[in-house]
Design a protein around this motif. Structure first.
Motif, mmCIF file in Angstrom:
data_model
loop_
_atom_site.group_PDB
_atom_site.id
_atom_site.type_symbol
_atom_site.label_atom_id
_atom_site.label_comp_id
_atom_site.label_asym_id
_atom_site.label_seq_id
_atom_site.Cartn_x
_atom_site.Cartn_y
_atom_site.Cartn_z
ATOM 1 N N SER A 143 103.589 80.065 5.225
ATOM 2 C CA SER A 143 103.615 80.293 3.783
ATOM 3 C C SER A 143 104.454 81.530 3.503
ATOM 4 O O SER A 143 104.571 82.421 4.357
ATOM 5 C CB SER A 143 102.194 80.495 3.243
ATOM 6 N N ARG A 144 105.045 81.568 2.314
ATOM 7 C CA ARG A 144 105.825 82.726 1.876
ATOM 8 C C ARG A 144 105.185 83.290 0.611
ATOM 9 O O ARG A 144 104.840 82.548 -0.311
ATOM 10 C CB ARG A 144 107.278 82.337 1.563
ATOM 11 N N GLU A 145 105.011 84.611 0.590
ATOM 12 C CA GLU A 145 104.427 85.271 -0.566
ATOM 13 C C GLU A 145 105.348 86.382 -1.059
ATOM 14 O O GLU A 145 106.160 86.914 -0.300
ATOM 15 C CB GLU A 145 103.047 85.850 -0.234
ATOM 16 N N LEU A 202 98.278 77.316 -0.162
ATOM 17 C CA LEU A 202 98.183 77.849 1.193
ATOM 18 C C LEU A 202 99.375 77.480 2.057
ATOM 19 O O LEU A 202 99.483 77.973 3.186
ATOM 20 C CB LEU A 202 96.907 77.326 1.867
ATOM 21 N N GLY A 203 100.264 76.617 1.553
ATOM 22 C CA GLY A 203 101.333 76.144 2.411
ATOM 23 C C GLY A 203 100.749 75.402 3.598
ATOM 24 O O GLY A 203 99.898 74.527 3.447
ATOM 25 N N ASP A 204 101.180 75.772 4.802
ATOM 26 C CA ASP A 204 100.681 75.126 6.014
ATOM 27 C C ASP A 204 99.624 75.964 6.726
ATOM 28 O O ASP A 204 99.272 75.688 7.881
ATOM 29 C CB ASP A 204 101.837 74.858 6.979
ATOM 30 N N ALA A 302 101.580 83.530 -3.419
ATOM 31 C CA ALA A 302 102.494 82.565 -2.830
ATOM 32 C C ALA A 302 103.669 82.332 -3.771
ATOM 33 O O ALA A 302 103.504 82.279 -4.997
ATOM 34 C CB ALA A 302 101.771 81.255 -2.559
ATOM 35 N N GLU A 325 103.666 84.523 5.987
ATOM 36 C CA GLU A 325 102.398 84.251 6.653
ATOM 37 C C GLU A 325 102.709 83.381 7.868
ATOM 38 O O GLU A 325 103.226 82.267 7.750
ATOM 39 C CB GLU A 325 101.460 83.516 5.700
#
Length: 330
Positions: A143-145, A202-204, A302, A325
């Motif tokens: 994930s990218r935040e 949460l993405g992955d 996110a 993340e």
């Protein structure tokens, strides 16, 4: 060659050496990326009902040149372990970070964990050595935040116009409290907290739903109180008295100039009423009123969380870093 040793957080001299490595390793990042010494001195030795933390030091002779951390959850997501590695800038690319990470993986495996998480912080639109380090050691970006920060002065400039956009909806009311949830709302609060991982992007990330009983909430609150961390909370109550949404701003007694957003969450059944903005205004107002020396507040979201990013941009937050993340299957 360095020796990797576990650090006793109750040995203040050893803990201070560990803290100094992390402090120096994060000194080039914007904002407040590393806690003050007094926060770590009090917080790291404290018993935490949510997790156990093992501190590691990379020792060359009598000097600590690297620091690591293995985090083992104890309440939920028992397949996970967290990791963090810091290396003295003058000793990088010598295998010290890899040695620390290898020991963290041993600790995680010893607790039966199958997924290791970590973080890398980058300048917006750029990269940093931590990204390449993580990828080379088998981590993937889950994930990218965006890490965002607001100056209190900027918030105050916008506050009046924002308040006009987010009146409390008819039948709802917003209450505030410092850390300890009122008894009559604690069960409903736990129900909302249990939605967190299913409602935020949460993405992955391999995070699974959790259960927040009143007993677990009280234990978490008492930890915050014991280490001098105030969780200034705004809670939206629906017409039927249930908790419809919550947001908090966290401030440590040792650093009243800086605050961090904890969570902001609105029950899906109560969305579309601008409760998120109303809750954020309430927490920011509370923090500003409580801490006259407050300078800034930071938060993270996110990148795909368009709803909350829009709220934060309206408040005046600006992106200062990108957080990756990371996740690795053991």
């Amino acid at each position: 060659m360095v020796d990797i040793e576990q650090i006793n957080p109750r040995n203040e001299a050893a803990l201070r050496a560990w803290w100094e490595v992390g402090h120096a390793a994060t000194a080039d990042r914007p904002g407040t990326p590393w806690p003050l010494w007094e926060q770590s001195r009090i917080g790291l030795p404290a018993d935490n009902p949510e997790r156990s933390t093992t501190l590691l030091g990379a020792i060359d002779g009598r000097v600590m040149v690297g620091a690591g951390m293995a985090i083992i959850t104890s309440q939920d997501n028992l397949h996970l372990a967290g990791s963090a590695v810091y290396v003295d800038a003058g000793r990088r690319r010598e295998g010290i970070g890899s040695a620390l990470l290898a020991e963290i993986e041993v600790i995680a495996g010893g607790h039966g964990r199958t997924t290791l998480t970590g973080e890398a912080y980058l300048p917006p639109g750029g990269t940093a050595p931590a990204e390449a380090f993580a990828r080379a050691r088998g981590f993937e970006v889950a994930s990218r935040e965006s890490i965002k920060e607001i100056a209190v002065a900027d918030y105050l400039d916008r506050r009046e116009s924002l308040a006009a956009q987010a009146p409390t909806p008819d039948g709802y009311r917003i209450i505030t409290f410092d850390t300890v949830c009122p008894e009559e709302h604690v069960a409903s609060f736990g129900r909302l907290l249990g939605m967190l991982f299913s409602e935020i992007p949460l993405g992955d990330l391999d995070l699974r739903a959790s259960e927040w009983t009143p007993e677990r909430i009280r234990e978490a609150e008492q930890l915050q109180v014991s280490v001098g961390r105030h969780v200034h909370t705004a809670m939206a109550l629906a017409p039927d008295g249930s908790v419809a949404g919550v947001s908090d701003v966290r401030v440590n007694d040792t650093d009243p100039a800086h605050a961090q957003i904890g969570i902001t969450l609105v029950d899906p059944a109560h969305r579309g009423k601008r409760l998120g903005l109303a809750l954020k205004l309430a927490t920011h107002d509370l923090a500003v009123a409580t801490y006259p020396d407050l300078v800034s507040v930071d938060t993270s979201n996110a990148e795909v969380n368009t709803r909350m990013n829009a709220v934060n941009e309206a408040l005046g937050y600006r992106t200062i870093e990108t957080l990756l993340e990371l996740q690795k299957r053991l």
